[in-house]
Write a protein that holds these residues in place. Structure first.
Motif: not given
Length: 375
Positions: A161-172
């Motif tokens: 699935k595609y995750d929201k860009g802001k959520d990916i930033y937080k996880n990174l």
């Protein structure tokens, strides 16, 4: 006949049951290849760092320089150089290798993080997490929403699935914080990171003449982690999402004590050197092999070396001939570009004065029309 038949049947039965053994003639295994579960982070890290860098050095470098109006095409040799970029023909195949190869490269880094027994290799995992954040930030910055939480699982999930860009930033950011903890750990002797396994650290330390030891390795990767974090937060400086603003400001507060001392961040060129040399084409630096000056005497010139000129915009900017840089020459121009494309780099002011850039997007017909008008 009965005396002959019975032994033959017995041998046939024996062979039949023996053929069911897993150890008998297993043609599906190649004894000359290592399988996934046999490769440790020690064998994976160097390749993981090197492979993904090729995409940054080649396609991403080209895309960035063209979009920022730093490169132009050689209209005197090619009919319509960089035509797709200048016409913005952004279809599904437009620089699709960036998406494909970044994901393949990050998957290699993820394989280190997920490797069986990875807890015994904290330093390898720390590097993998930092570089994963470094490259996945690029994916988000280019495409915004992207596969992340369900990505990098190979055949187990071919449609993540595609995750929201802001959520990916937080996880990174969380991955980087985890890496900072792992950097401080001390692995067992058998799992210690050899510096040859880390061509980013070794390439940087070799260039500066720094003593290569664990203490300096820790300092280097802490700086890298802090710099990637700061780069991500600066990228969010103009964000208008209230949730992201609150999270960004909280992260900046935790980073604030480090900003008082700039040595907590990268303060020199970060290089990768897995063994690049000019002995063969396969051993050349990936950027140089595509865009570099190869061997003029042997007429061994890369097609992209001929294809690319400095743009008029970047040359005028560096020469101090634009409104923003009026009267201030940037001497880095002689390290970025060679006058006439064949001359040796020089710091002589005269060479800078002679430099002329190519207007981006101009085509051969337009130049011919200019010449006619001038006549």
């Amino acid at each position: 006949m009965k005396k002959i038949l019975i032994p033959i049947l017995g041998i046939t039965t024996l062979l039949f049951f023996n053929s069911c053994s897993d150890d008998f003639l297993d043609v599906n295994r190649n004894v000359n290849e290592a399988y996934t579960n046999q490769v440790t982070p020690k064998e994976r890290l160097s390749a993981a760092e090197t492979v993904v860098f090729r995409t940054q050095a080649r396609s991403m470098n080209r895309f960035g320089n063209l979009m920022m109006n730093a490169w132009a095409g050689n209209i005197y040799y090619f009919a319509s150089p960089y035509g797709d970029e200048f016409r913005m023909r952004a279809d599904s195949q437009f620089y699709d290798d960036i998406w494909d190869n970044l994901y393949l490269g990050v998957a290699n880094l993820q394989s280190i993080i997920d490797s069986p027994g990875s807890e015994r290799y904290p330093h390898h995992v720390a590097v993998a997490k930092i570089m994963k954040a470094y490259y996945m930030q690029m994916v988000v910055d280019l495409y915004n929403d992207a596969p992340y939480s369900e990505a990098f699982k190979g055949q187990a999930n071919k449609n993540p699935k595609y995750d929201k860009g802001k959520d990916i930033y937080k996880n990174l950011m969380a991955e980087i914080n985890q890496a900072l903890v792992l950097i401080n750990q001390t692995p067992e002797a058998a799992s210690t990171l050899a510096f040859a396994e880390d061509p980013i650290y070794q390439g940087t330390a070799s260039t500066t003449g720094e003593t290569q030891n664990v203490a300096n390795w820790r300092i280097f990767w802490r700086k890298m982690a802090n710099t990637v974090k700061l780069k991500m937060l600066v990228r969010l400086s103009n964000c208008t999402d209230a949730e992201v603003i609150a999270w960004r400001n909280a992260e900046l507060q935790t980073l604030a004590p480090l900003t008082a001392n700039l040595t907590n961040f990268v303060d020199k060129d970060v290089r990768i050197q897995p063994g690049y040399n000019t002995a063969t084409a396969d051993q050349r630096n990936p950027f140089y092999s595509i865009y570099g000056r190869i061997d003029l005497d042997a007429s061994d010139i890369s097609q992209d070396f001929r294809l690319t000129f400095a743009s008029e915009h970047i040359i005028n900017t560096l020469k101090g001939e634009t409104a923003l840089t009026s009267g201030v020459q940037d001497m880095r121009i002689t390290r970025l570009f060679m006058n006439n494309g064949m001359d040796q780099p020089s710091s002589a002011t005269a060479d800078i004065d002679d430099m002329v850039g190519q207007p981006q997007g101009e085509e051969r017909l337009q130049v011919a029309q200019k010449v006619i008008l001038q006549l």
